[in-house]
Design a protein around this motif. Structure first.
Motif, PDB file in Angstrom:
ATOM      1  N   VAL A   1      -0.564  15.847  -2.001  1.00  0.00           N
ATOM      2  CA  VAL A   1      -0.209  14.796  -2.954  1.00  0.00           C
ATOM      3  C   VAL A   1      -0.259  13.445  -2.239  1.00  0.00           C
ATOM      4  CG1 VAL A   1       1.585  13.896  -4.476  1.00  0.00           C
ATOM      5  CG2 VAL A   1       1.233  16.369  -4.275  1.00  0.00           C
ATOM      6  N   VAL A   2      -1.033  12.515  -2.812  1.00  0.00           N
ATOM      7  CA  VAL A   2      -1.233  11.201  -2.204  1.00  0.00           C
ATOM      8  C   VAL A   2      -0.918  10.125  -3.231  1.00  0.00           C
ATOM      9  CG1 VAL A   2      -2.938   9.632  -1.212  1.00  0.00           C
ATOM     10  CG2 VAL A   2      -3.017  12.079  -0.662  1.00  0.00           C
ATOM     11  N   THR A   3      -0.131   9.124  -2.838  1.00  0.00           N
ATOM     12  CA  THR A   3       0.191   7.995  -3.697  1.00  0.00           C
ATOM     13  C   THR A   3      -0.260   6.705  -3.020  1.00  0.00           C
ATOM     14  OG1 THR A   3       2.135   9.144  -4.568  1.00  0.00           O
ATOM     15  CG2 THR A   3       2.044   6.770  -4.904  1.00  0.00           C
ATOM     16  N   ILE A   4      -1.034   5.907  -3.743  1.00  0.00           N
ATOM     17  CA  ILE A   4      -1.429   4.579  -3.292  1.00  0.00           C
ATOM     18  C   ILE A   4      -0.583   3.587  -4.090  1.00  0.00           C
ATOM     19  CG2 ILE A   4      -3.303   2.907  -3.032  1.00  0.00           C
ATOM     20  CD1 ILE A   4      -3.864   5.489  -1.506  1.00  0.00           C
ATOM     21  N   THR A   5       0.217   2.772  -3.399  1.00  0.00           N
ATOM     22  CA  THR A   5       1.146   1.852  -4.054  1.00  0.00           C
ATOM     23  C   THR A   5       0.707   0.410  -3.849  1.00  0.00           C
ATOM     24  OG1 THR A   5       2.944   3.398  -3.647  1.00  0.00           O
ATOM     25  CG2 THR A   5       3.559   1.145  -4.217  1.00  0.00           C
ATOM     26  N   ALA A   6       0.649  -0.324  -4.933  1.00  0.00           N
ATOM     27  CA  ALA A   6       0.257  -1.733  -4.873  1.00  0.00           C
ATOM     28  C   ALA A   6       1.293  -2.542  -4.116  1.00  0.00           C
ATOM     29  CB  ALA A   6       0.118  -2.292  -6.281  1.00  0.00           C
ATOM     30  N   PRO A   7       0.829  -3.585  -3.401  1.00  0.00           N
ATOM     31  CA  PRO A   7       1.802  -4.533  -2.848  1.00  0.00           C
ATOM     32  C   PRO A   7       2.473  -5.274  -4.000  1.00  0.00           C
ATOM     33  CG  PRO A   7      -0.441  -5.309  -2.507  1.00  0.00           C
ATOM     34  CD  PRO A   7      -0.545  -3.932  -3.103  1.00  0.00           C
ATOM     35  N   SER A   8       3.553  -5.978  -3.724  1.00  0.00           N
ATOM     36  CA  SER A   8       4.333  -6.595  -4.792  1.00  0.00           C
ATOM     37  C   SER A   8       3.584  -7.672  -5.567  1.00  0.00           C
ATOM     38  CB  SER A   8       5.634  -7.181  -4.230  1.00  0.00           C
ATOM     39  OG  SER A   8       5.321  -8.165  -3.262  1.00  0.00           O
TER      40      SER A   8
END
Length: 127
Positions: free
Chosen positions: A78-85
Motif C-alpha cells: 500500500v502506497v500513499t502519495i500526499t500533496a504538500p500543503s
C-alpha cells in the motif's frame, strides 16, 4: 528500460535505486532518473511532497505501448502519495506525457487542492 525502487523506510538516496536492496529513499531522489520505458516500484508507506511537473519528474514517456514511464506500487504493498500543503499530489503541466500511475493512493491535505492535476499545452487526462 530500467526498474527503479523507492523505499521510504530502508532506502537511501545515495543508492542507485536499481534493486530493492539499493532503493532510493525519497520521491525527489528518484523521479529525475526516470526516462521513457522505465518503471518505478514504490515500497509500502506514505510519501509526502508529491510529484511536481517542474522540479522532480523531468522526463516523459514516448508512447503507451512500450515507452511510457510507469509509477506503481511494489507487489501488493500500500502506497500513499500526499500533496504538500500548497500544491497537488501529482501536478503535470505541459511537457509531461505518457506516464502511467498505477495502484497508488493519492491524497491532498487542504481544501481546494486536488490529488491529481494536469494543465497546459498538449496535456490530456483520461478517466
Amino acid at each position: 528500460m530500467s526498474i527503479y525502487y523507492l523505499d521510504g523506510t530502508n532506502g537511501n538516496n545515495a543508492n542507485n535505486g536499481l534493486s530493492v536492496g539499493a532503493a532510493k529513499k525519497t520521491l525527489a531522489g528518484v523521479l529525475g532518473l526516470l526516462v521513457a520505458g522505465d518503471t518505478l516500484q514504490i515500497r509500502t508507506g506514505s510519501y509526502p511532497g508529491g510529484i511536481g511537473a517542474w522540479d522532480t519528474l523531468t522526463h516523459s514517456g514516448t508512447n503507451f505501448s512500450s515507452g511510457a514511464i510507469t509509477i506503481t506500487r511494489y507487489q501488493s504493498e500500500v502506497v500513499t502519495i500526499t500533496a504538500p500543503s500548497s500544491d497537488h499530489a501529482i501536478n503535470l503541466e505541459k511537457a509531461q506525457h505518457h506516464i502511467i500511475f498505477d495502484n497508488l493512493k493519492i491524497t491532498a491535505p487542504s481544501p481546494g487542492l486536488c490529488g491529481f492535476k494536469t494543465q497546459g499545452d498538449g496535456v490530456s487526462a483520461a478517466a
